[in-house]
Every structure is written in C-alpha cells, then in structure tokens.
Design a protein around this motif. Structure first.
Motif, PDB file in Angstrom:
ATOM      1  N   THR A  71      32.149   7.704 -17.464  1.00 33.68           N
ATOM      2  CA  THR A  71      33.424   7.521 -16.759  1.00 33.68           C
ATOM      3  C   THR A  71      34.285   8.768 -16.871  1.00 33.68           C
ATOM      4  N   ASP A  72      34.363   9.322 -18.073  1.00 30.06           N
ATOM      5  CA  ASP A  72      35.156  10.536 -18.265  1.00 30.06           C
ATOM      6  C   ASP A  72      34.630  11.675 -17.391  1.00 30.06           C
ATOM      7  N   ALA A  73      33.300  11.783 -17.300  1.00 30.68           N
ATOM      8  CA  ALA A  73      32.715  12.870 -16.525  1.00 30.68           C
ATOM      9  C   ALA A  73      33.002  12.697 -15.034  1.00 30.68           C
ATOM     10  N   LEU A  74      32.817  11.489 -14.526  1.00 33.71           N
ATOM     11  CA  LEU A  74      32.984  11.259 -13.097  1.00 33.71           C
ATOM     12  C   LEU A  74      34.450  11.272 -12.670  1.00 33.71           C
ATOM     13  N   ILE A  75      35.278  10.519 -13.394  1.00 33.21           N
ATOM     14  CA  ILE A  75      36.693  10.463 -13.021  1.00 33.21           C
ATOM     15  C   ILE A  75      37.338  11.834 -13.171  1.00 33.21           C
ATOM     16  N   GLY A  76      36.916  12.570 -14.193  1.00 28.21           N
ATOM     17  CA  GLY A  76      37.457  13.921 -14.393  1.00 28.21           C
ATOM     18  C   GLY A  76      37.128  14.827 -13.221  1.00 28.21           C
ATOM     19  N   SER A  77      35.950  14.656 -12.624  1.00 29.71           N
ATOM     20  CA  SER A  77      35.565  15.505 -11.492  1.00 29.71           C
ATOM     21  C   SER A  77      36.325  15.154 -10.223  1.00 29.71           C
ATOM     22  N   LEU A  78      36.974  13.996 -10.203  1.00 30.27           N
ATOM     23  CA  LEU A  78      37.678  13.545  -9.002  1.00 30.27           C
ATOM     24  C   LEU A  78      39.194  13.687  -9.100  1.00 30.27           C
ATOM     25  N   ASN A  79      39.688  14.196 -10.199  1.00 32.62           N
ATOM     26  CA  ASN A  79      41.126  14.179 -10.443  1.00 32.62           C
ATOM     27  C   ASN A  79      41.894  15.376  -9.919  1.00 32.62           C
ATOM     28  N   ASP A  80      41.237  16.375  -9.394  1.00 32.18           N
ATOM     29  CA  ASP A  80      41.925  17.575  -8.918  1.00 32.18           C
ATOM     30  C   ASP A  80      42.384  17.354  -7.475  1.00 32.18           C
ATOM     31  N   ALA A  81      43.649  17.023  -7.305  1.00 32.94           N
ATOM     32  CA  ALA A  81      44.171  16.724  -5.977  1.00 32.94           C
ATOM     33  C   ALA A  81      44.251  17.956  -5.082  1.00 32.94           C
ATOM     34  N   ASP A  82      44.289  19.143  -5.669  1.00 35.03           N
ATOM     35  CA  ASP A  82      44.427  20.373  -4.889  1.00 35.03           C
ATOM     36  C   ASP A  82      43.086  20.954  -4.457  1.00 35.03           C
ATOM     37  N   ALA A  83      41.997  20.392  -4.958  1.00 34.00           N
ATOM     38  CA  ALA A  83      40.683  20.943  -4.627  1.00 34.00           C
ATOM     39  C   ALA A  83      40.284  20.558  -3.210  1.00 34.00           C
ATOM     40  N   HIS A  84      39.454  21.395  -2.601  1.00 36.56           N
ATOM     41  CA  HIS A  84      38.920  21.108  -1.271  1.00 36.56           C
ATOM     42  C   HIS A  84      38.016  19.869  -1.364  1.00 36.56           C
ATOM     43  N   PRO A  85      38.012  19.003  -0.345  1.00 41.65           N
ATOM     44  CA  PRO A  85      37.172  17.802  -0.409  1.00 41.65           C
ATOM     45  C   PRO A  85      35.712  18.095  -0.703  1.00 41.65           C
ATOM     46  N   ARG A  86      35.177  19.160  -0.136  1.00 38.05           N
ATOM     47  CA  ARG A  86      33.776  19.490  -0.430  1.00 38.05           C
ATOM     48  C   ARG A  86      33.598  19.860  -1.893  1.00 38.05           C
ATOM     49  N   GLN A  87      34.575  20.548  -2.450  1.00 41.55           N
ATOM     50  CA  GLN A  87      34.492  20.919  -3.862  1.00 41.55           C
ATOM     51  C   GLN A  87      34.476  19.670  -4.736  1.00 41.55           C
ATOM     52  N   ILE A  88      35.229  18.656  -4.336  1.00 43.66           N
ATOM     53  CA  ILE A  88      35.244  17.400  -5.095  1.00 43.66           C
ATOM     54  C   ILE A  88      33.872  16.733  -5.040  1.00 43.66           C
ATOM     55  N   VAL A  89      33.248  16.727  -3.857  1.00 50.55           N
ATOM     56  CA  VAL A  89      31.910  16.138  -3.717  1.00 50.55           C
ATOM     57  C   VAL A  89      30.921  16.889  -4.596  1.00 50.55           C
ATOM     58  N   GLU A  90      31.007  18.215  -4.619  1.00 50.74           N
ATOM     59  CA  GLU A  90      30.095  19.015  -5.439  1.00 50.74           C
ATOM     60  C   GLU A  90      30.305  18.717  -6.924  1.00 50.74           C
ATOM     61  N   ARG A  91      31.551  18.638  -7.343  1.00 52.56           N
ATOM     62  CA  ARG A  91      31.846  18.368  -8.752  1.00 52.56           C
ATOM     63  C   ARG A  91      31.326  17.000  -9.177  1.00 52.56           C
ATOM     64  N   ALA A  92      31.546  16.002  -8.332  1.00 56.45           N
ATOM     65  CA  ALA A  92      31.117  14.646  -8.681  1.00 56.45           C
ATOM     66  C   ALA A  92      29.598  14.558  -8.800  1.00 56.45           C
ATOM     67  N   ALA A  93      28.888  15.182  -7.851  1.00 51.73           N
ATOM     68  CA  ALA A  93      27.425  15.170  -7.901  1.00 51.73           C
ATOM     69  C   ALA A  93      26.917  15.870  -9.154  1.00 51.73           C
TER      70      ALA A  93
END
Length: 305
Positions: A71-93
């Motif tokens: 949970t910490d790993a996944l939610i942490g990758s989604l918490n950056d509101a300023d990141a580009h949407p594609r960057q969020i997808v890359e981080r989560a994967a």
C-alpha cells in the motif's frame, strides 16, 4: 531446541513470521499446520501459540505486514499531484513490479486464496483502496480533457486490474526485466488513456453496429433485385423490338408477292391480244366440220370504203 534460548522474543517472533510467510506462499493457508511451522522453526508448538495464538494469528500478521508494504509503495507513487499523468502511470507500474521483485513470497501470500477472517485486510480490499486513489486522479484529468467523469471509476478498476494481473503473470514467468514489463504496461495503458473517446461505441459487435450491417445487407439485396429487374426488362424490350421487325418484314414480303401476281396477270392479257388469232368453233348443227376440230381463219382486213 537449544537455539531458542539464544533468541530474544522479538527475534523469535520475526523468525516465525518469515517461516510462516514462506510456507503460506508455497502451500496456501489451509495446507499449513501449526506443527509444520514449529518444526520448521525448530521450536515447540506452544511457542507458536505464545506469540500468535495459532496459525490464524500468524497468517494475519504476515498479511498485514505485506499489505502495508504494498500500500505504501502504490499510494506513494500516486500522490504527486503535479506530476504528468503518464509519469504517474509509470511510477505505479514500477512500484508494483518492484514490490513483486523484492517480496515474491509476500506477493504470493496476498494473491493466494485467503481465509475470510477479515475482509477489510484482504488483498481485494487493498486493490479497492488503490483503485479509489487512481479514480481521484482520473477524475481530475478527465475534467481537463472534457471527458465524462462518471466513467472514471471503471477506468480505474481496469488500470489496476490490468497491472496487478500482469504482475501476477510476471511473478511466475520473469522472462522480461522489470523496466521492460513496466514499459509494456504503460504503452497499453497510456496510449489507451490519451485516445479516449467521450462516447465510445462497439464498432463491430454492438447492437448499433449490427443494425447498420443488416441495413447495408438489405440495401445491397434491393440493389441486386433492381439490377435483375432492369436486366429482365431490357431483355423483354429487345424481344418485343425483334417481333416488330419480324412482322414488318413479313408484311413487306407479302406485299411484294401480291405485286408479282398482279404483274403476271397483266402479262397474260397482253399476250392474248397480241396473237391476232381468232378462235372459232364450227357450228355442230351445220355438219360442215364433223370431226369437231378447231380451225383457225386468218383475219381479213376490212376494205376501206
């Protein structure tokens, strides 16, 4: 048993957690017994009960620890509101795949069938929490893209489900590197998201598509029938024209024949007048020509007065 005296209570607890996680990952909850856990740790069963109260308690601790880490790993990758949407997808994967790579046994424990002791602490509940976070991100992005927000929860479930099930497959068949697989996930997820239609439709198998196909088939059938009728009418017209031509030819032939007959009659009349021969039959009462033969007498010119 001698080794147990050299471990602190904390160390013993950690040992049992590691052994329990390994056994639960390889066999599943139902197939593991307290006796097997104790034998693997080289302690007596009372030690296991002392720390966890039984197999269920040990399993709950293992699951809770893995749930918190993921949970910490996944939610942490989604918490950056300023990141580009594609960057969020890359981080989560990458976050999911990194967890699977570093905690293969823990991931197997989470994805295996678990006892229904605490639904709130299950892997499905974790995915629900992650999907809710993804949904929040999608809602904001959909608003900027003028897409219907009501579809965001479904897209969130799709993205999370696709990524997790791909991770499960990769855990058993790690033939690709972590970044290679993350790039594949992002390729499908991002290019799908970046080309979303506001009102998507099934192009080939939906009811609307089927109606359009049926209408096209009917139109084609009508066109074929029309072409056949036109061809048939064309043939009938040609036949009628041929009949008229034949009748005209017959009439002309009959007219020519009648003309020939008239000419022939005229020739006979002219021939009779030209001979200058008078036919005279001898009166049978005079008896002058008893043989009954016909005699011809040359015409005698009439004397001029």
């Amino acid at each position: 048993m001698a080794s147990s005296s050299r471990m602190t209570s904390y160390q013993r607890r950690e040992q049992l957690i590691e052994i329990g996680r390994s056994l639960f990952a390889s066999k599943g909850f139902e197939a593991v017994s307290v006796e097997e856990i104790a034998a693997s740790a080289k302690v007596s069963k009372p030690i296991v009960y002392e720390h966890f109260g039984g197999k269920e308690g040990l399993y709950a601790v293992v699951v809770d620890r893995e749930m918190r880490a993921l949970t910490d790993a996944l939610i942490g990758s989604l918490n950056d509101a300023d990141a580009h949407p594609r960057q969020i997808v890359e981080r989560a994967a990458l976050a999911l795949l990194t967890y699977i790579e570093e905690n293969p046994e823990g991931f197997q424990v989470l994805v295996r069938d678990s006892p229904s002791t605490d639904p709130t602490g299950s892997f499905s509940s974790l995915l629900g929490d992650v999907s809710s976070k993804v949904e929040q991100i999608l809602v904001e992005w959909f608003k900027r893209q003028h897409l219907p927000v009501k579809s965001a929860p479904y897209y969130a479930q799709m993205l999370v489900g696709m990524t997790v099930f791909t991770g499960q497959y990769w855990a058993d068949r790690p033939k690709l590197g972590k970044e290679q697989l993350a790039a594949l996930i992002v390729n499908l997820a991002w290019h799908g998201l970046s080309r979303l239609e506001a009102k998507p439709e099934l192009r080939y198998e939906g009811s609307k598509a089927k109606r359009a196909r049926e209408a096209a088939e009917k139109a084609e059938q009508k066109a074929e029938q029309k072409a056949k009728r036109a061809e048939s009418n064309k043939g009938k017209t040609a036949d009628a024209a041929g009949s008229r031509d034949g009748s005209s030819h017959d009439s002309a032939t009959e007219s020519d024949a009648a003309g020939d007959i008239d000419n022939t009659d005229g020739d006979d009349t002219d021939g009779g007048d030209a001979t200058g021969v008078a036919v005279d039959s001898t009166d049978t009462n005079t008896g002058a020509n008893p043989s009954g033969t016909v005699t011809t007498t040359p015409s005698v010119p009439t004397p001029e007065a």
